[in-house]
Design a protein around this motif. Sequence first.
Motif, PDB file in Angstrom:
ATOM      1  N   ILE A 105       0.821  -1.219   0.000  1.00 16.72           N
ATOM      2  CA  ILE A 105       0.000   0.000   0.000  1.00 16.72           C
ATOM      3  C   ILE A 105       0.857   1.271   0.000  1.00 16.72           C
ATOM      4  O   ILE A 105       0.494   2.260  -0.632  1.00 16.72           O
ATOM      5  CB  ILE A 105      -1.040   0.002   1.143  1.00 16.72           C
ATOM      6  CG1 ILE A 105      -2.067   1.123   0.890  1.00 16.72           C
ATOM      7  CG2 ILE A 105      -0.365   0.102   2.515  1.00 16.72           C
ATOM      8  CD1 ILE A 105      -3.324   1.011   1.705  1.00 16.72           C
ATOM      9  N   ASN A 106       2.000   1.253   0.647  1.00 14.49           N
ATOM     10  CA  ASN A 106       2.843   2.451   0.671  1.00 14.49           C
ATOM     11  C   ASN A 106       3.600   2.666  -0.630  1.00 14.49           C
ATOM     12  O   ASN A 106       4.185   3.730  -0.839  1.00 14.49           O
ATOM     13  CB  ASN A 106       3.805   2.405   1.852  1.00 14.49           C
ATOM     14  CG  ASN A 106       3.078   2.563   3.167  1.00 14.49           C
ATOM     15  OD1 ASN A 106       2.060   3.240   3.245  1.00 14.49           O
ATOM     16  ND2 ASN A 106       3.578   1.915   4.197  1.00 14.49           N
ATOM     17  N   TYR A 129      -6.698   2.949   5.260  1.00 10.39           N
ATOM     18  CA  TYR A 129      -6.242   4.016   4.371  1.00 10.39           C
ATOM     19  C   TYR A 129      -7.153   5.235   4.477  1.00 10.39           C
ATOM     20  O   TYR A 129      -6.778   6.342   4.076  1.00 10.39           O
ATOM     21  CB  TYR A 129      -6.223   3.521   2.908  1.00 10.39           C
ATOM     22  CG  TYR A 129      -7.613   3.213   2.392  1.00 10.39           C
ATOM     23  CD1 TYR A 129      -8.351   4.158   1.689  1.00 10.39           C
ATOM     24  CD2 TYR A 129      -8.217   1.990   2.657  1.00 10.39           C
ATOM     25  CE1 TYR A 129      -9.632   3.884   1.254  1.00 10.39           C
ATOM     26  CE2 TYR A 129      -9.503   1.704   2.231  1.00 10.39           C
ATOM     27  CZ  TYR A 129     -10.201   2.648   1.524  1.00 10.39           C
ATOM     28  OH  TYR A 129     -11.476   2.383   1.112  1.00 10.39           O
ATOM     29  N   GLN A 132      -6.191   8.648   5.588  1.00 11.20           N
ATOM     30  CA  GLN A 132      -5.202   9.339   4.751  1.00 11.20           C
ATOM     31  C   GLN A 132      -5.832   9.982   3.518  1.00 11.20           C
ATOM     32  O   GLN A 132      -5.118  10.566   2.704  1.00 11.20           O
ATOM     33  CB  GLN A 132      -4.113   8.369   4.303  1.00 11.20           C
ATOM     34  CG  GLN A 132      -3.323   7.785   5.452  1.00 11.20           C
ATOM     35  CD  GLN A 132      -2.297   6.776   4.963  1.00 11.20           C
ATOM     36  OE1 GLN A 132      -2.514   6.065   3.985  1.00 11.20           O
ATOM     37  NE2 GLN A 132      -1.168   6.725   5.634  1.00 11.20           N
ATOM     38  N   TRP A 137      -4.185  10.241  -0.207  1.00 10.90           N
ATOM     39  CA  TRP A 137      -5.024   9.761  -1.300  1.00 10.90           C
ATOM     40  C   TRP A 137      -6.058  10.801  -1.700  1.00 10.90           C
ATOM     41  O   TRP A 137      -6.714  11.385  -0.848  1.00 10.90           O
ATOM     42  CB  TRP A 137      -5.743   8.472  -0.889  1.00 10.90           C
ATOM     43  CG  TRP A 137      -4.804   7.371  -0.551  1.00 10.90           C
ATOM     44  CD1 TRP A 137      -4.510   6.888   0.689  1.00 10.90           C
ATOM     45  CD2 TRP A 137      -3.997   6.642  -1.459  1.00 10.90           C
ATOM     46  NE1 TRP A 137      -3.576   5.900   0.601  1.00 10.90           N
ATOM     47  CE2 TRP A 137      -3.238   5.718  -0.715  1.00 10.90           C
ATOM     48  CE3 TRP A 137      -3.829   6.661  -2.841  1.00 10.90           C
ATOM     49  CZ2 TRP A 137      -2.337   4.832  -1.298  1.00 10.90           C
ATOM     50  CZ3 TRP A 137      -2.934   5.786  -3.426  1.00 10.90           C
ATOM     51  CH2 TRP A 137      -2.205   4.886  -2.658  1.00 10.90           C
ATOM     52  N   ARG A 155      -2.603   8.586  -5.506  1.00  5.79           N
ATOM     53  CA  ARG A 155      -1.680   9.116  -4.510  1.00  5.79           C
ATOM     54  C   ARG A 155      -1.366  10.579  -4.834  1.00  5.79           C
ATOM     55  O   ARG A 155      -1.065  10.920  -5.973  1.00  5.79           O
ATOM     56  CB  ARG A 155      -0.381   8.297  -4.503  1.00  5.79           C
ATOM     57  CG  ARG A 155       0.607   8.761  -3.441  1.00  5.79           C
ATOM     58  CD  ARG A 155       1.829   7.871  -3.367  1.00  5.79           C
ATOM     59  NE  ARG A 155       1.513   6.531  -2.927  1.00  5.79           N
ATOM     60  CZ  ARG A 155       1.348   6.161  -1.648  1.00  5.79           C
ATOM     61  NH1 ARG A 155       1.453   7.060  -0.682  1.00  5.79           N
ATOM     62  NH2 ARG A 155       1.070   4.900  -1.347  1.00  5.79           N
TER      63      ARG A 155
END
Length: 158
Positions: A105-106, A129, A132, A137, A155
């Motif tokens: 995911i990172n 997530y 974020q 995101w 992203r």
Amino acid sequence: MILTLIAAHDPNLVIGKDGELPWHYPEDLKFFKQTTMGHTLLMGRIVFEELGEKLLPGREGVVLSRSQSYPHVPTFSSIDDALNHLSDKERVFVIGGGEIYRQTINMADELIITEIDEAYDGDTFFPEYRDQIGEVWKEKFRQESGSLTFLKYVRNRS
């Protein structure tokens, strides 16, 4: 390469139970097929075994496993090795499971998520997530259809 995590989850981020999806939504399966068709799928060993140890039609596949190899599918013991092997691909979809999502995911450029309104019992989860969104995101697409919401996040690179 664009690295995209694609998953369906319930409000508690459940994505699986006992090695299977805890739900059956034909509309989500159709969305998954349309979105991933013609692309490469990166998956963990358990997901590959759920698929009957065969690739989905119209898609290439790569399996991550520290304990198993498959003669008919490229198999790697590390994500870095798998991504190096796939570096010439335009787009790679990570399709699970939970540990593979946590490890990628990172690195991901995009998240394609199907949110399911109903809560299910499960033992496998998508990484958190949602806290974020906005900072890491940015929502680029949203379509609601009954109890499903289809979302695409990219992203923030700024």
